[in-house]
Design an enzyme around this catalytic site. Structure first.
Site, short mmCIF file in Angstrom:
data_model
loop_
_atom_site.label_atom_id
_atom_site.label_comp_id
_atom_site.label_asym_id
_atom_site.label_seq_id
_atom_site.Cartn_x
_atom_site.Cartn_y
_atom_site.Cartn_z
N SER A 51 0.71 -1.36 -0.05
CA SER A 51 -0.01 -0.13 -0.01
C SER A 51 0.53 1.18 -0.14
O SER A 51 0.30 2.51 0.42
CB SER A 51 -0.77 -0.23 1.19
OG SER A 51 -0.10 0.36 2.25
N ASN A 107 -1.55 -2.58 13.25
CA ASN A 107 -3.43 -2.66 13.51
C ASN A 107 -4.22 -1.07 14.20
O ASN A 107 -5.12 -1.25 13.60
CB ASN A 107 -3.97 -4.31 13.74
CG ASN A 107 -3.38 -5.68 12.63
OD1 ASN A 107 -3.56 -5.26 11.98
ND2 ASN A 107 -4.11 -6.28 13.32
N THR A 165 -40.79 26.06 -8.68
CA THR A 165 -40.87 24.62 -8.20
C THR A 165 -41.61 23.45 -9.58
O THR A 165 -42.41 24.37 -10.65
CB THR A 165 -42.36 24.79 -7.27
OG1 THR A 165 -43.59 25.05 -8.47
CG2 THR A 165 -42.08 25.30 -6.24
N HIS A 166 -41.58 22.45 -9.78
CA HIS A 166 -40.35 21.88 -11.02
C HIS A 166 -40.06 22.99 -12.50
O HIS A 166 -40.16 22.83 -13.13
CB HIS A 166 -42.04 21.93 -11.24
CG HIS A 166 -43.35 21.45 -10.50
ND1 HIS A 166 -43.31 19.31 -10.41
CD2 HIS A 166 -44.07 22.84 -9.49
CE1 HIS A 166 -44.61 19.47 -9.53
NE2 HIS A 166 -44.96 20.92 -9.06
N SER A 223 -14.50 27.63 -25.71
CA SER A 223 -14.41 26.07 -26.97
C SER A 223 -13.34 26.71 -28.27
O SER A 223 -13.15 27.53 -28.71
CB SER A 223 -15.53 26.34 -27.34
OG SER A 223 -15.78 25.41 -28.76
N LYS A 268 -18.14 31.09 -27.38
CA LYS A 268 -18.52 30.36 -25.78
C LYS A 268 -17.61 29.92 -25.20
O LYS A 268 -16.01 31.05 -24.71
CB LYS A 268 -18.33 29.00 -26.21
CG LYS A 268 -19.26 27.65 -27.85
CD LYS A 268 -21.01 27.87 -26.34
CE LYS A 268 -20.17 26.26 -26.32
NZ LYS A 268 -21.82 25.60 -25.85
N ASN A 281 -17.88 29.00 -20.97
CA ASN A 281 -18.50 27.47 -20.89
C ASN A 281 -18.32 27.68 -19.24
O ASN A 281 -17.35 27.60 -18.62
CB ASN A 281 -17.78 25.93 -21.21
CG ASN A 281 -18.19 26.14 -23.14
OD1 ASN A 281 -19.29 26.55 -23.22
ND2 ASN A 281 -17.44 25.67 -23.32
N GLU A 298 -19.92 22.61 -13.96
CA GLU A 298 -19.81 21.20 -14.44
C GLU A 298 -19.06 20.16 -13.74
O GLU A 298 -19.31 19.36 -13.91
CB GLU A 298 -19.80 21.58 -15.92
CG GLU A 298 -20.62 22.26 -16.33
CD GLU A 298 -20.70 22.57 -18.73
OE1 GLU A 298 -21.29 22.15 -19.66
OE2 GLU A 298 -19.63 23.00 -18.37
N TYR A 342 -9.47 -6.93 12.69
CA TYR A 342 -9.11 -6.72 11.01
C TYR A 342 -8.67 -7.66 10.48
O TYR A 342 -8.64 -8.76 9.99
CB TYR A 342 -6.97 -5.91 11.53
CG TYR A 342 -6.50 -5.52 10.18
CD1 TYR A 342 -6.43 -4.68 9.90
CD2 TYR A 342 -5.47 -6.61 9.64
CE1 TYR A 342 -5.71 -4.12 7.87
CE2 TYR A 342 -5.12 -6.29 8.29
CZ TYR A 342 -4.88 -4.74 7.76
OH TYR A 342 -5.36 -4.27 6.73
N GLN A 375 -6.78 -2.62 4.54
CA GLN A 375 -6.14 -1.75 3.54
C GLN A 375 -6.82 -1.11 2.13
O GLN A 375 -6.40 -0.12 2.07
CB GLN A 375 -4.66 -2.36 2.86
CG GLN A 375 -4.19 -1.54 2.29
CD GLN A 375 -2.77 -2.56 1.92
OE1 GLN A 375 -1.90 -3.08 3.01
NE2 GLN A 375 -2.29 -2.98 0.97
N LYS A 422 -8.49 3.42 2.14
CA LYS A 422 -7.38 4.37 2.12
C LYS A 422 -7.64 5.22 0.90
O LYS A 422 -7.97 6.18 0.87
CB LYS A 422 -5.37 3.84 1.98
CG LYS A 422 -6.05 3.88 3.59
CD LYS A 422 -4.71 3.69 3.93
CE LYS A 422 -4.31 3.11 5.25
NZ LYS A 422 -5.37 1.84 4.92
N1 ARG Z 1 -1.40 -1.15 5.11
C1 ARG Z 1 -1.76 -1.88 5.99
C2 ARG Z 1 -3.41 -1.61 5.82
O1 ARG Z 1 -3.19 -0.31 5.27
C3 ARG Z 1 -1.58 -1.52 7.76
C4 ARG Z 1 -2.45 -2.86 8.30
C5 ARG Z 1 -1.66 -3.51 8.44
N2 ARG Z 1 -1.72 -4.86 9.33
C6 ARG Z 1 -1.66 -6.19 9.30
N3 ARG Z 1 -1.67 -7.07 9.86
N4 ARG Z 1 -1.29 -6.37 7.38
O2 ARG Z 1 -4.48 -1.58 6.68
#
Ligand code: ARG
Length: 455
Positions: A24, A111, A156-157, A278, A284, A286, A291, A318, A323, A326
């Site tokens: 990651s 974790n 309205t509408h 444009s 134009k 825009n 948008e 966990y 992971q 993120k």
């Molecule tokens: N990179 C992991 C995550 O974002 C960190 C936690 C990992 N823990 C594990 N036991 N693999 O979740």
């Protein structure tokens, strides 16, 4: 294989592609500052509690400070083999200060570490999102204050309904933004508790001081259940649902700005800085920014659904699935911050074409309800008044007239309750100002609201 911090149990190296697939670091490197912040507080606590020596704690903290400087100066190259930001930093620490660096992870697991990192990171981002929300709120209020005499058609509408103050329309969006702010403040308080100490899932055998660490890191308390602490991502989901609602609001405002800047409405002019031309049609201009914000609403909704689906049916505690929390969270934060920042400026610089709004408000029989209310005050039941004015409007349509242009005789052909004073009720100003109850569009009511907001 020797590079792995967890290599002890293994006899064969990780498959090269598996290493990439499971890593990651390419995205969680954005957490580096918070990872170091959490580790420093943890190390100091270990020293205070006598779990490691003060000298070891000092060396670890100094090493972490150097790593922070290295990262910020672009001197640390992250390694995919080290999987994530936590192990990249820990490995670098050991490289820098030797075996003592290996004492940092005492009484901790990745974790609870990742759980604390995301919370610290999100807390910072929430604070800057709050700042942007307040700027947008201010821009809306300023536009309302500066155009108190502008009357526009209320719809309205998307059909002309009743005239309203443009200021009232701006303050409607202020209400939405205020609710968004309140949602964000609420969720911030809920997630601002510290998970460190949960360990891998069951807690830790060391005599740690969680409360002290929580205080150092600015948390309001500690999580109460270790299993929940390492497996809870509610806060990310709550943030994304806050963001989804916010983007929904911005998409509605976007849609109106796009309509209003068309030649057909011509109610506002967005500053050139927020528009593009444009490549083929020279005339134009825009409204790209609204948008795009309208379009980006889709990815924010998508991120919310990703997270809900990611967490659905995961057993405690966990799981590596987590992971995947993120990227949707990071993308949501980036999208919301960008959209808010640009919106606050765009609204502040938007030019209001009050005359055009007024002309539009005078079309479409927008004061028909006022005639009906007038008849009611003269004693007619509302249903009958509705019928009378319905016929009046049909007459106007057939004779190409607006309501205030009717002669008294014409008015009276629909109801003899109508007298000369009808003309005091069918102007745009009269219609707007008659709606004085709290929350109405009367100038007095809107001014009251503005002075309440200034306090
Ligand atoms: N990179 C992991 C995550 O974002 C960190 C936690 C990992 N823990 C594990 N036991 N693999 O979740």
């Amino acid at each position: 294989m020797s590079t792995k911090l967890w290599g002890g149990r293994f006899t064969q190296p990780t498959d090269q592609f598996v290493e990439e697939f499971t890593a990651s670091i390419t995205f969680d490197q954005r957490l580096y500052r918070y990872d170091i912040q959490g580790s420093k507080a943890h190390a100091e606590m270990l020293g205070r509690q006598g779990i490691i020596t003060h000298e070891d704690a000092r060396q670890i903290i100094a090493g972490l400070d150097e790593i922070l400087a290295d990262i910020e100066a672009g001197r640390l190259e992250f390694s995919v083999a080290l999987e994530d930001i936590h192990m990249n930093i820990e490995a670098r620490l050991i490289e820098k200060i030797g075996a003592v660096g290996g004492r940092l992870h005492t009484g901790r697991s990745r974790n609870d570490q990742v759980a604390v990192d995301i919370r610290l990171y999100l807390r910072d981002e929430v604070d800057s999102v709050l700042e942007y929300l307040r700027q947008l709120e201010t821009s809306l209020i300023r536009q309302a204050e500066n155009h108190l005499d502008v009357i526009m058609p209320g719809y309205t509408h998307l059909q002309t309904a009743q005239p309203v103050l443009f200021s009232h329309h701006m303050l409607a969006y202020r209400e939405m933004i205020a609710r968004d702010i309140s949602r964000l403040v609420d969720l911030r308080a809920r997630f601002n508790v510290m998970p460190l100490g949960a360990g891998a899932l069951a807690g830790t055998t060391f005599n740690i001081d969680r409360e002290w660490v929580a205080e150092q890191l600015g948390f309001s308390g500690v999580t109460r259940n270790s299993l929940d602490a390492v497996s809870d991502r509610d806060f990310a989901i709550e943030f994304c649902s806050f963001a989804g609602i916010l983007m929904m609001h911005l998409s509605r405002l976007s849609e109106e700005l796009i309509l209003w800047s068309s030649a057909d409405f011509d109610f506002v002019e967005l500053s050139d800085a927020f528009c593009t031309g444009s490549s083929i049609m020279p005339q134009k201009k825009n409204p790209d920014v609204p948008e795009l914000v309208r379009g980006k609403t889709g990815r924010v909704y998508g991120n919310l659904i990703s997270l809900l689906t990611l967490m659905k049916a995961l057993p405690l505690a966990y799981n590596k699935d987590m992971q995947e929390d993120k990227e949707p969270l990071f993308d949501t934060i980036d999208t919301v911050k960008g959209s808010l920042k640009i919106f606050a400026d765009m609204i502040a610089q938007m030019k209001i074409k009050g005359d055009n709004m007024r002309i539009a408000a005078a079309r479409g029989f927008s004061t028909a309800t006022d005639v009906a209310d007038y008849c009611v005050r003269k004693g007619l039941p509302f249903r009958q008044a509705h019928e009378v004015v319905g016929k009046t409007v049909r007459y106007c349509v057939e004779n190409n007239k607006q309501i205030p242009e009717l002669t008294l005789d014409e008015f009276r052909s629909f109801s003899d309750l109508i007298t000369e004073d009808i003309y005091d009720f069918v102007t745009l100003e009269a219609s707007v100002n008659a709606r004085k109850a709290t929350g109405g569009t009367a100038r007095d009511a809107v001014e009251n609201e503005l002075s309440r907001l200034r306090k």
